[in-house]
Enzyme design. Structure first.
Site, PDB file in Angstrom:
ATOM      1  N   SER A  31       0.840  -1.204   0.000  1.00  0.00           N
ATOM      2  CA  SER A  31       0.000   0.000   0.000  1.00  0.00           C
ATOM      3  C   SER A  31       0.869   1.245   0.000  1.00  0.00           C
ATOM      4  CB  SER A  31      -0.906   0.036   1.221  1.00  0.00           C
ATOM      5  OG  SER A  31      -1.655   1.240   1.206  1.00  0.00           O
ATOM      6  N   TYR A  52      -1.827  -0.610  10.427  1.00  0.00           N
ATOM      7  CA  TYR A  52      -1.840  -1.047   9.020  1.00  0.00           C
ATOM      8  C   TYR A  52      -0.481  -0.765   8.373  1.00  0.00           C
ATOM      9  CZ  TYR A  52      -3.449  -0.970   4.075  1.00  0.00           C
ATOM     10  OH  TYR A  52      -3.623  -1.187   2.726  1.00  0.00           O
TER      11      TYR A  52
HETATM   12  N1  LIG Z   1      -8.474  -0.481  -2.389  1.00  0.00           N
HETATM   13  C1  LIG Z   1      -7.539   0.354  -1.993  1.00  0.00           C
HETATM   14  O1  LIG Z   1      -7.697   1.590  -1.983  1.00  0.00           O
HETATM   15  C2  LIG Z   1      -6.191  -0.182  -1.558  1.00  0.00           C
HETATM   16  C3  LIG Z   1      -5.142   0.741  -1.432  1.00  0.00           C
HETATM   17  C4  LIG Z   1      -3.897   0.282  -1.040  1.00  0.00           C
HETATM   18  C5  LIG Z   1      -3.705  -1.060  -0.786  1.00  0.00           C
HETATM   19  N2  LIG Z   1      -4.733  -1.931  -0.903  1.00  0.00           N
HETATM   20  C6  LIG Z   1      -4.464  -3.342  -0.615  1.00  0.00           C
HETATM   21  O2  LIG Z   1      -5.048  -4.128  -1.625  1.00  0.00           O
HETATM   22  C7  LIG Z   1      -5.454  -5.385  -1.093  1.00  0.00           C
HETATM   23  C8  LIG Z   1      -6.925  -5.619  -1.424  1.00  0.00           C
HETATM   24  O3  LIG Z   1      -7.680  -4.562  -0.870  1.00  0.00           O
HETATM   25  P1  LIG Z   1      -9.199  -4.299  -1.281  1.00  0.00           P
HETATM   26  O4  LIG Z   1      -9.423  -2.848  -1.121  1.00  0.00           O
HETATM   27  O5  LIG Z   1      -9.489  -4.942  -2.589  1.00  0.00           O
HETATM   28  O6  LIG Z   1      -9.956  -5.082  -0.091  1.00  0.00           O
HETATM   29  P2  LIG Z   1     -11.477  -5.648   0.009  1.00  0.00           P
HETATM   30  O7  LIG Z   1     -12.333  -5.107  -1.062  1.00  0.00           O
HETATM   31  O8  LIG Z   1     -11.868  -5.432   1.439  1.00  0.00           O
HETATM   32  O9  LIG Z   1     -11.308  -7.218  -0.259  1.00  0.00           O
HETATM   33  C9  LIG Z   1     -10.671  -8.004   0.683  1.00  0.00           C
HETATM   34  C10 LIG Z   1     -10.690  -9.439   0.216  1.00  0.00           C
HETATM   35  O10 LIG Z   1     -10.000 -10.226   1.202  1.00  0.00           O
HETATM   36  C11 LIG Z   1     -10.798 -11.365   1.518  1.00  0.00           C
HETATM   37  N3  LIG Z   1     -10.517 -11.863   2.850  1.00  0.00           N
HETATM   38  C12 LIG Z   1     -10.758 -11.268   4.049  1.00  0.00           C
HETATM   39  N4  LIG Z   1     -10.338 -12.055   5.050  1.00  0.00           N
HETATM   40  C13 LIG Z   1      -9.810 -13.189   4.470  1.00  0.00           C
HETATM   41  C14 LIG Z   1      -9.217 -14.362   4.971  1.00  0.00           C
HETATM   42  N5  LIG Z   1      -9.020 -14.552   6.291  1.00  0.00           N
HETATM   43  N6  LIG Z   1      -8.807 -15.311   4.074  1.00  0.00           N
HETATM   44  C15 LIG Z   1      -8.993 -15.141   2.743  1.00  0.00           C
HETATM   45  N7  LIG Z   1      -9.549 -14.030   2.206  1.00  0.00           N
HETATM   46  C16 LIG Z   1      -9.951 -13.058   3.072  1.00  0.00           C
HETATM   47  C17 LIG Z   1     -12.231 -10.890   1.309  1.00  0.00           C
HETATM   48  O11 LIG Z   1     -13.018 -12.028   1.009  1.00  0.00           O
HETATM   49  P3  LIG Z   1     -14.228 -12.573   1.889  1.00  0.00           P
HETATM   50  O12 LIG Z   1     -15.200 -11.445   1.994  1.00  0.00           O
HETATM   51  O13 LIG Z   1     -14.704 -13.723   1.121  1.00  0.00           O
HETATM   52  O14 LIG Z   1     -13.656 -12.942   3.228  1.00  0.00           O
HETATM   53  C18 LIG Z   1     -12.095 -10.003   0.076  1.00  0.00           C
HETATM   54  O15 LIG Z   1     -12.152 -10.777  -1.101  1.00  0.00           O
HETATM   55  C19 LIG Z   1      -5.143  -5.335   0.400  1.00  0.00           C
HETATM   56  O16 LIG Z   1      -3.910  -5.955   0.662  1.00  0.00           O
HETATM   57  C20 LIG Z   1      -5.074  -3.839   0.688  1.00  0.00           C
HETATM   58  O17 LIG Z   1      -4.266  -3.547   1.796  1.00  0.00           O
HETATM   59  C21 LIG Z   1      -5.992  -1.520  -1.288  1.00  0.00           C
END
Ligand SMILES: NC(=O)c1ccc[n+]([C@@H]2O[C@H](COP(=O)([O-])OP(=O)(O)OC[C@H]3O[C@@H](n4cnc5c(N)ncnc54)[C@H](OP(=O)(O)O)[C@@H]3O)[C@@H](O)[C@H]2O)c1
Length: 244
Positions: free
Chosen positions: A142, A155
């Site tokens: 991130s 985080y």
């Molecule tokens: N979006 C952003 O702005 C952003 C920015 C910087 C970094 N990131 C990074 O990008 C990555 C994805 O973020 P996102 O925004 O796409 O998150 P998100 O929409 O909240 O999706 C999270 C995913 O993780 C899964 N998950 C949660 N607990 C789990 C577990 N114990 N085992 C397996 N799967 C699990 C969820 O699936 P279930 O619901 O099925 O559990 C969901 O598919 C993360 O590492 C985040 O730190 C995101």
């Protein structure tokens, strides 16, 4: 490297992971679409890939649990071939909290996803990658770590540790043809963010707009591909020039 095995994308039932899974499948990777709670979302993503002519299966597994990770990797290998690409993407909740209120448990909650889970995934896939003659371990980091937004210390500390893992693993496993890199998105609105209208954020972004999940997935696809073969231990930031 070429496609000899499969790609495992953790947390691919929605958000960035779902887009990454679709993008890798479009490049020809057989993709394991991992989920924990949202079976319907993951099944939709996998079915969409299959409908588009790709190969994918939705696979349940808590990526912070050692038994589940081993089962997930073994099932991926059985159904789609040995795991050649890991995308460590899954995340739990990311509470914003002033540092004076952050407990050790809050830190552990983040470390479960960004240190424990990648370590379990590495250990479960390493032998298979070596047998294939190489592989790709891609962490989703991130840009929040570099921006150091107040209230995100737990985080950011875990994301910093994840970057340290990547740089160290790159040196440990390079001789086996395994690259380890971090793709670090800026703020990329996904389902959990709802409608986003953030003019102050956008004003600070050189390209003057929010990024899209597809733009993160494109960079992950590049890192997974042969085109990135001489890049390891690096962080690729996908933030539209949000460097102010
Ligand atoms: N979006 C952003 O702005 C952003 C920015 C910087 C970094 N990131 C990074 O990008 C990555 C994805 O973020 P996102 O925004 O796409 O998150 P998100 O929409 O909240 O999706 C999270 C995913 O993780 C899964 N998950 C949660 N607990 C789990 C577990 N114990 N085992 C397996 N799967 C699990 C969820 O699936 P279930 O619901 O099925 O559990 C969901 O598919 C993360 O590492 C985040 O730190 C995101």
């Amino acid at each position: 490297m070429g496609i000899k095995g499969s790609a495992l994308v953790t947390g691919a039932s929605r958000g960035l992971g779902a887009h990454i899974a679709r993008r890798l499948a479009a490049d020809g990777w057989p993709v394991a679409v991992n989920y924990h709670a949202e079976a319907a979302g993951a099944k939709r993503v996998a079915a969409g890939i299959v409908a588009a002519g790709g190969r994918a299966v939705a696979l349940h597994g808590d990526v912070t649990d050692e038994f589940d990770v081993r089962r997930l990797v073994a099932t991926t290998a059985e159904r789609l071939g040995p795991v050649q690409v890991v995308v460590a993407n899954a995340t739990g909740p990311q509470p914003v909290s002033p540092a004076e209120l952050v407990s050790w448990q809050d830190h552990l909650d983040q470390l479960e996803f960004f240190v424990k889970s990648p370590t379990l995934l590495l250990q479960a896939t390493l032998a298979g990658m070596r047998e294939l003659g190489g592989g790709r371990f891609i962490h989703i980091g991130s840009d929040s770590l570099r921006r150091a937004f107040p209230g995100t210390s737990a985080y950011n500390a875990a994301k910093g540790a994840q970057l340290a893992l990547a740089r160290t693993w790159a040196r440990e496993f390079g001789r086996h043809g395994i690259t380890v890199n971090v793709v670090s998105p800026g703020w990329i609105p996904v389902e959990r963010h709802g409608e986003v209208d953030a003019p102050e954020y956008v004003a600070d972004v050189a390209l003057r707009r929010m990024g899209t999940p597809e733009e993160v997935a494109d960079v992950v696809a590049f890192v997974a591909s042969d085109a990135s073969r001489f890049i390891t231990g690096e962080q690729l930031t996908v933030n539209g020039g949000h460097h102010g």
